[in-house]
Design a protein around this motif. Structure first.
Motif, PDB file in Angstrom:
ATOM      1  N   ILE A  59     -38.685 -81.806  15.163  1.00  0.00           N
ATOM      2  CA  ILE A  59     -39.602 -80.384  14.928  1.00  0.00           C
ATOM      3  C   ILE A  59     -38.555 -79.280  14.586  1.00  0.00           C
ATOM      4  O   ILE A  59     -38.781 -78.656  13.645  1.00  0.00           O
ATOM      5  CB  ILE A  59     -40.275 -80.375  16.329  1.00  0.00           C
ATOM      6  CG1 ILE A  59     -41.161 -81.449  16.691  1.00  0.00           C
ATOM      7  CG2 ILE A  59     -40.725 -79.040  16.364  1.00  0.00           C
ATOM      8  CD1 ILE A  59     -41.881 -81.287  17.891  1.00  0.00           C
ATOM      9  N   ASN A  60     -37.674 -79.283  15.145  1.00  0.00           N
ATOM     10  CA  ASN A  60     -36.468 -78.122  14.558  1.00  0.00           C
ATOM     11  C   ASN A  60     -36.087 -78.417  13.253  1.00  0.00           C
ATOM     12  O   ASN A  60     -35.553 -77.284  12.893  1.00  0.00           O
ATOM     13  CB  ASN A  60     -35.414 -78.030  15.750  1.00  0.00           C
ATOM     14  CG  ASN A  60     -35.704 -77.570  17.187  1.00  0.00           C
ATOM     15  OD1 ASN A  60     -36.932 -76.923  17.278  1.00  0.00           O
ATOM     16  ND2 ASN A  60     -35.101 -77.934  18.105  1.00  0.00           N
ATOM     17  N   GLN A  61     -35.954 -79.562  12.664  1.00  0.00           N
ATOM     18  CA  GLN A  61     -35.490 -79.543  11.351  1.00  0.00           C
ATOM     19  C   GLN A  61     -36.476 -79.369  10.354  1.00  0.00           C
ATOM     20  O   GLN A  61     -36.323 -79.238   9.069  1.00  0.00           O
ATOM     21  CB  GLN A  61     -35.007 -81.029  11.320  1.00  0.00           C
ATOM     22  CG  GLN A  61     -33.794 -81.519  12.166  1.00  0.00           C
ATOM     23  CD  GLN A  61     -33.443 -82.980  12.106  1.00  0.00           C
ATOM     24  OE1 GLN A  61     -34.021 -83.433  11.101  1.00  0.00           O
ATOM     25  NE2 GLN A  61     -32.324 -83.060  12.503  1.00  0.00           N
ATOM     26  N   ALA A  62     -37.768 -79.340  10.504  1.00  0.00           N
ATOM     27  CA  ALA A  62     -39.020 -78.936  10.007  1.00  0.00           C
ATOM     28  C   ALA A  62     -39.160 -77.653   9.437  1.00  0.00           C
ATOM     29  O   ALA A  62     -38.577 -76.792  10.150  1.00  0.00           O
ATOM     30  CB  ALA A  62     -40.337 -79.502  10.500  1.00  0.00           C
ATOM     31  N   GLN A  99     -37.770 -68.746  16.568  1.00  0.00           N
ATOM     32  CA  GLN A  99     -38.812 -69.117  15.678  1.00  0.00           C
ATOM     33  C   GLN A  99     -39.444 -67.691  15.130  1.00  0.00           C
ATOM     34  O   GLN A  99     -39.807 -66.952  16.096  1.00  0.00           O
ATOM     35  CB  GLN A  99     -39.781 -70.030  16.350  1.00  0.00           C
ATOM     36  CG  GLN A  99     -39.105 -71.282  16.900  1.00  0.00           C
ATOM     37  CD  GLN A  99     -38.809 -72.206  15.752  1.00  0.00           C
ATOM     38  OE1 GLN A  99     -39.626 -72.209  14.558  1.00  0.00           O
ATOM     39  NE2 GLN A  99     -37.787 -72.895  15.769  1.00  0.00           N
ATOM     40  N   SER A 100     -40.028 -67.847  14.124  1.00  0.00           N
ATOM     41  CA  SER A 100     -41.001 -66.741  13.819  1.00  0.00           C
ATOM     42  C   SER A 100     -42.583 -67.548  14.201  1.00  0.00           C
ATOM     43  O   SER A 100     -42.952 -68.327  13.539  1.00  0.00           O
ATOM     44  CB  SER A 100     -41.144 -66.535  12.227  1.00  0.00           C
ATOM     45  OG  SER A 100     -42.088 -65.892  11.851  1.00  0.00           O
ATOM     46  N   THR A 138     -45.005 -72.313  13.841  1.00  0.00           N
ATOM     47  CA  THR A 138     -43.607 -71.667  14.017  1.00  0.00           C
ATOM     48  C   THR A 138     -42.785 -72.101  13.013  1.00  0.00           C
ATOM     49  O   THR A 138     -42.850 -73.057  12.574  1.00  0.00           O
ATOM     50  CB  THR A 138     -43.064 -72.115  15.560  1.00  0.00           C
ATOM     51  OG1 THR A 138     -42.886 -73.353  15.303  1.00  0.00           O
ATOM     52  CG2 THR A 138     -44.035 -71.550  16.429  1.00  0.00           C
ATOM     53  N   CYS A 139     -41.969 -70.858  12.539  1.00  0.00           N
ATOM     54  CA  CYS A 139     -41.053 -71.164  11.345  1.00  0.00           C
ATOM     55  C   CYS A 139     -39.651 -70.853  11.999  1.00  0.00           C
ATOM     56  O   CYS A 139     -39.367 -69.939  12.422  1.00  0.00           O
ATOM     57  CB  CYS A 139     -41.490 -70.326  10.041  1.00  0.00           C
ATOM     58  SG  CYS A 139     -43.076 -70.690   9.413  1.00  0.00           S
ATOM     59  N   PRO A 140     -38.754 -71.695  11.763  1.00  0.00           N
ATOM     60  CA  PRO A 140     -37.300 -71.292  12.057  1.00  0.00           C
ATOM     61  C   PRO A 140     -36.811 -70.123  11.402  1.00  0.00           C
ATOM     62  O   PRO A 140     -36.916 -70.088  10.367  1.00  0.00           O
ATOM     63  CB  PRO A 140     -36.604 -72.616  11.958  1.00  0.00           C
ATOM     64  CG  PRO A 140     -37.192 -73.195  10.666  1.00  0.00           C
ATOM     65  CD  PRO A 140     -38.726 -73.009  11.025  1.00  0.00           C
ATOM     66  N   LEU A 141     -36.016 -69.409  12.260  1.00  0.00           N
ATOM     67  CA  LEU A 141     -35.278 -68.070  11.754  1.00  0.00           C
ATOM     68  C   LEU A 141     -34.016 -68.379  11.398  1.00  0.00           C
ATOM     69  O   LEU A 141     -33.267 -67.403  10.949  1.00  0.00           O
ATOM     70  CB  LEU A 141     -35.323 -67.087  12.696  1.00  0.00           C
ATOM     71  CG  LEU A 141     -36.852 -66.394  13.163  1.00  0.00           C
ATOM     72  CD1 LEU A 141     -36.719 -65.671  14.375  1.00  0.00           C
ATOM     73  CD2 LEU A 141     -37.353 -65.718  12.113  1.00  0.00           C
ATOM     74  N   ASP A 142     -33.212 -69.553  11.677  1.00  0.00           N
ATOM     75  CA  ASP A 142     -31.947 -69.838  11.355  1.00  0.00           C
ATOM     76  C   ASP A 142     -31.566 -70.257   9.773  1.00  0.00           C
ATOM     77  O   ASP A 142     -30.424 -70.548   9.545  1.00  0.00           O
ATOM     78  CB  ASP A 142     -31.409 -70.944  12.185  1.00  0.00           C
ATOM     79  CG  ASP A 142     -32.017 -72.171  12.233  1.00  0.00           C
ATOM     80  OD1 ASP A 142     -32.980 -72.320  11.223  1.00  0.00           O
ATOM     81  OD2 ASP A 142     -31.799 -73.165  12.711  1.00  0.00           O
ATOM     82  N   ARG A 143     -32.784 -70.330   9.082  1.00  0.00           N
ATOM     83  CA  ARG A 143     -32.261 -70.761   7.546  1.00  0.00           C
ATOM     84  C   ARG A 143     -33.419 -69.861   6.878  1.00  0.00           C
ATOM     85  O   ARG A 143     -34.393 -69.701   7.175  1.00  0.00           O
ATOM     86  CB  ARG A 143     -32.415 -72.109   7.439  1.00  0.00           C
ATOM     87  CG  ARG A 143     -33.835 -72.831   8.095  1.00  0.00           C
ATOM     88  CD  ARG A 143     -33.584 -74.276   7.977  1.00  0.00           C
ATOM     89  NE  ARG A 143     -34.570 -75.264   8.261  1.00  0.00           N
ATOM     90  CZ  ARG A 143     -34.762 -75.443   9.416  1.00  0.00           C
ATOM     91  NH1 ARG A 143     -34.145 -74.901  10.504  1.00  0.00           N
ATOM     92  NH2 ARG A 143     -35.924 -76.235   9.966  1.00  0.00           N
ATOM     93  N   PRO A 144     -33.126 -69.737   5.537  1.00  0.00           N
ATOM     94  CA  PRO A 144     -34.122 -69.153   4.557  1.00  0.00           C
ATOM     95  C   PRO A 144     -35.382 -70.034   4.490  1.00  0.00           C
ATOM     96  O   PRO A 144     -35.416 -70.979   4.241  1.00  0.00           O
ATOM     97  CB  PRO A 144     -33.327 -69.130   3.368  1.00  0.00           C
ATOM     98  CG  PRO A 144     -31.983 -69.012   3.698  1.00  0.00           C
ATOM     99  CD  PRO A 144     -31.857 -70.286   4.816  1.00  0.00           C
ATOM    100  N   GLN A 145     -36.526 -69.271   4.367  1.00  0.00           N
ATOM    101  CA  GLN A 145     -37.658 -69.965   4.079  1.00  0.00           C
ATOM    102  C   GLN A 145     -37.970 -70.409   2.722  1.00  0.00           C
ATOM    103  O   GLN A 145     -37.958 -69.489   1.678  1.00  0.00           O
ATOM    104  CB  GLN A 145     -38.985 -69.147   4.643  1.00  0.00           C
ATOM    105  CG  GLN A 145     -40.094 -70.032   4.711  1.00  0.00           C
ATOM    106  CD  GLN A 145     -41.370 -68.836   5.242  1.00  0.00           C
ATOM    107  OE1 GLN A 145     -41.833 -67.839   4.662  1.00  0.00           O
ATOM    108  NE2 GLN A 145     -41.713 -69.149   6.512  1.00  0.00           N
ATOM    109  N   ARG A 146     -38.469 -71.663   2.347  1.00  0.00           N
ATOM    110  CA  ARG A 146     -38.598 -72.131   1.225  1.00  0.00           C
ATOM    111  C   ARG A 146     -39.734 -71.297   0.536  1.00  0.00           C
ATOM    112  O   ARG A 146     -40.749 -70.895   1.109  1.00  0.00           O
ATOM    113  CB  ARG A 146     -38.593 -73.525   0.913  1.00  0.00           C
ATOM    114  CG  ARG A 146     -38.007 -74.601   1.706  1.00  0.00           C
ATOM    115  CD  ARG A 146     -38.567 -75.838   1.609  1.00  0.00           C
ATOM    116  NE  ARG A 146     -37.252 -76.641   2.328  1.00  0.00           N
ATOM    117  CZ  ARG A 146     -36.883 -77.795   1.963  1.00  0.00           C
ATOM    118  NH1 ARG A 146     -36.850 -78.078   0.534  1.00  0.00           N
ATOM    119  NH2 ARG A 146     -36.004 -78.613   2.340  1.00  0.00           N
TER     120      ARG A 146
END
Length: 302
Positions: A139-142, A156-157, A272-280
């Motif tokens: 889930i955290n890799q998605a 997460q956003s 939820t979208c992870p904040l630790d990497r740029p969003q595609r």
């Protein structure tokens, strides 16, 4: 030494998990895009391999036996491990136009999938991969995950979708047969349906309506939300369901919401979208589409 034991196929594991979630071979066939005959053959082969029945027929559909519950639990873990491996390998050479989403089965079945054709037609260049059996690591890799909770996941956003507006529902003929629901505390004379893994519990309804000494005659617990809804439609009891999941059933009259009773829950569906990497860029397109679809929902269903 390699064991000579015969193991079930991935398809058979998908079948047993999906039957458990949906309560019938017909619904399973629809969800997996298979014929009902093919589903039945997979189930029969798996039961022959197990040497025990995995499901029994009940008034609200197929329900797991003790052997079935073991198989479903372990099948979900096995399928999750396979999805984890597939997605991790795919990520090594993933396209910027490919996005990976974790989705809750009930959310996918009753809300996302019925709307998804519109996104696919408008954006054929974007490949979307949906995972339903993911563990926390996956889930955290998605790129994003559909979740149910209070919207407070760290790192997460968190984007609110719907679900705080929870309705008390049941089949109209069933409610009428037991004398109707004129006051909130009338629910205590009805059989109640409950999903044991969701925070939407009857105690929360009782607190919201100041029902003292809440002692319902019977509560039937289910392991999957789809079975709670199915049992309510079949007239097996009253249920608490986010209105956004049952808009069609409320509008068609399959389910009634007596006196509009319900409550506003702290728990709801979020993306939820992870904040630790740029969003595609493709993920931003999907998010815009998703939030637009949510904005089209009537306020009472959110």
């Amino acid at each position: 030494m390699v064991s000579a034991r015969i193991y079930p196929s991935t398809r058979a594991l998908q079948v047993v998990v999906t039957i458990a979630e949906h309560g019938s071979t017909t619904a399973c066939a629809k969800a997996l895009n298979m014929t009902q005959s093919a589903v039945s053959k997979q189930l029969l082969a798996l039961e022959q391999l197990a040497g025990l029945p995995l499901f029994i027929r009940t008034p609200y559909g197929l329900s797991t036996t003790e052997a079935g519950r073991i198989y479903v639990t372990e099948a979900r873990a096995a399928l999750g491990a396979m999805e984890n491996a597939v997605l991790r390998v795919a990520a090594l050479g993933s396209s910027p136009n490919a996005i990976k989403l974790h989705i809750l089965p009930i959310m996918g079945d009753r809300w996302v999938i019925p709307r998804f054709a519109g996104f696919a037609e408008a954006h054929p260049e974007i490949d979307v991969e949906l995972s339903t059996f993911a563990n926390n690591e996956l889930i955290n890799q998605a790129d994003a995950a559909f979740r149910f909770g209070e919207g407070d996941w760290p790192g997460q956003s968190n984007h609110y979708l719907f679900g705080q507006n929870v309705a008390l529902v049941g089949a109209p003929h069933f409610i009428a047969r037991l004398g109707g629901v004129d006051r909130p505390d009338d629910i205590q004379k009805f059989p109640l349906l409950d999903h044991k893994h969701t925070p939407l519990r009857w105690g929360e309804f009782a607190d919201a309506h100041a029902i003292s000494d809440f002692t319902p005659e019977r509560i039937t617990h289910f392991g999957f939300y789809a079975l709670v809804i199915r049992a309510a439609i079949a007239g097996q009891g009253l249920a608490l369901v986010p209105r956004g999941l049952i808009a069609d059933e409320l509008e068609s009259g399959k389910l009634a919401n007596p006196k509009g009773f319900g409550f506003v829950s702290r728990h709801a569906y979020w993306l939820t979208c992870p904040l630790d990497r740029p969003q595609r860029p493709a993920m931003r397109v999907f998010l815009d589409w998703l939030l637009h679809e949510v904005s089209l929902m009537p306020a009472e269903y959110r």
